[in-house]
Enzyme design. Structure first.
Site, mmCIF file in Angstrom:
data_model
loop_
_atom_site.group_PDB
_atom_site.id
_atom_site.type_symbol
_atom_site.label_atom_id
_atom_site.label_comp_id
_atom_site.label_asym_id
_atom_site.label_seq_id
_atom_site.Cartn_x
_atom_site.Cartn_y
_atom_site.Cartn_z
ATOM 1 N N CYS A 1 63.515 51.810 -9.190
ATOM 2 C CA CYS A 1 62.245 51.159 -8.855
ATOM 3 C C CYS A 1 62.214 49.743 -9.418
ATOM 4 O O CYS A 1 62.253 49.552 -10.631
ATOM 5 C CB CYS A 1 61.117 52.021 -9.428
ATOM 6 N N CYS B 1 59.338 49.005 -11.766
ATOM 7 C CA CYS B 1 59.566 49.720 -13.030
ATOM 8 C C CYS B 1 60.499 48.916 -13.933
ATOM 9 O O CYS B 1 60.279 48.829 -15.146
ATOM 10 C CB CYS B 1 60.184 51.091 -12.772
#
Length: 106
Positions: free
Chosen positions: A31, A34
């Site tokens: 991600c 992230c």
């Protein structure tokens, strides 16, 4: 001190059973947002080292924890106090969004 890596084996003991404030980042290495948030979480771990638990749950490795807490989108930062969820932030937020919750619950 780096963020504590949490999984099914240590999550309840460190977050749910301790009488403490905890910030838990649910994330995945796949991600992009992230990965952007990662350095902020690590910085917070250093800032709050003696006052709060700052941990990370890799949702690829611990999908049952993500399901247990209803994590539908990542990054998702959930705040706990004395084993109870008190707040959550979804997506990348400015560091002050996280410190405000931590400081208000120490």
């Amino acid at each position: 001190m780096p963020a504590v890596h949490l999984d099914e084996k240590n999550f309840d003991r460190l977050v749910m059973e301790e009488k403490t404030t905890a910030l838990v980042d649910f994330w995945s290495p796949r991600c992009g947002p992230c990965r952007m948030l990662g350095p902020v979480i690590e910085d917070l771990a250093g800032q709050y080292e003696d006052r709060a638990l700052v941990g990370k749950v890799n949702t690829d490795d611990a999908p049952d924890l993500a399901r247990r807490f209803g994590v539908m989108s990542i990054p998702c930062v959930i705040f706990f106090k004395d084993g109870q969820e008190i707040d959550r932030k979804v997506g990348v937020m400015p560091p002050a969004s996280y410190t405000e919750v931590l400081d208000g619950n120490l």
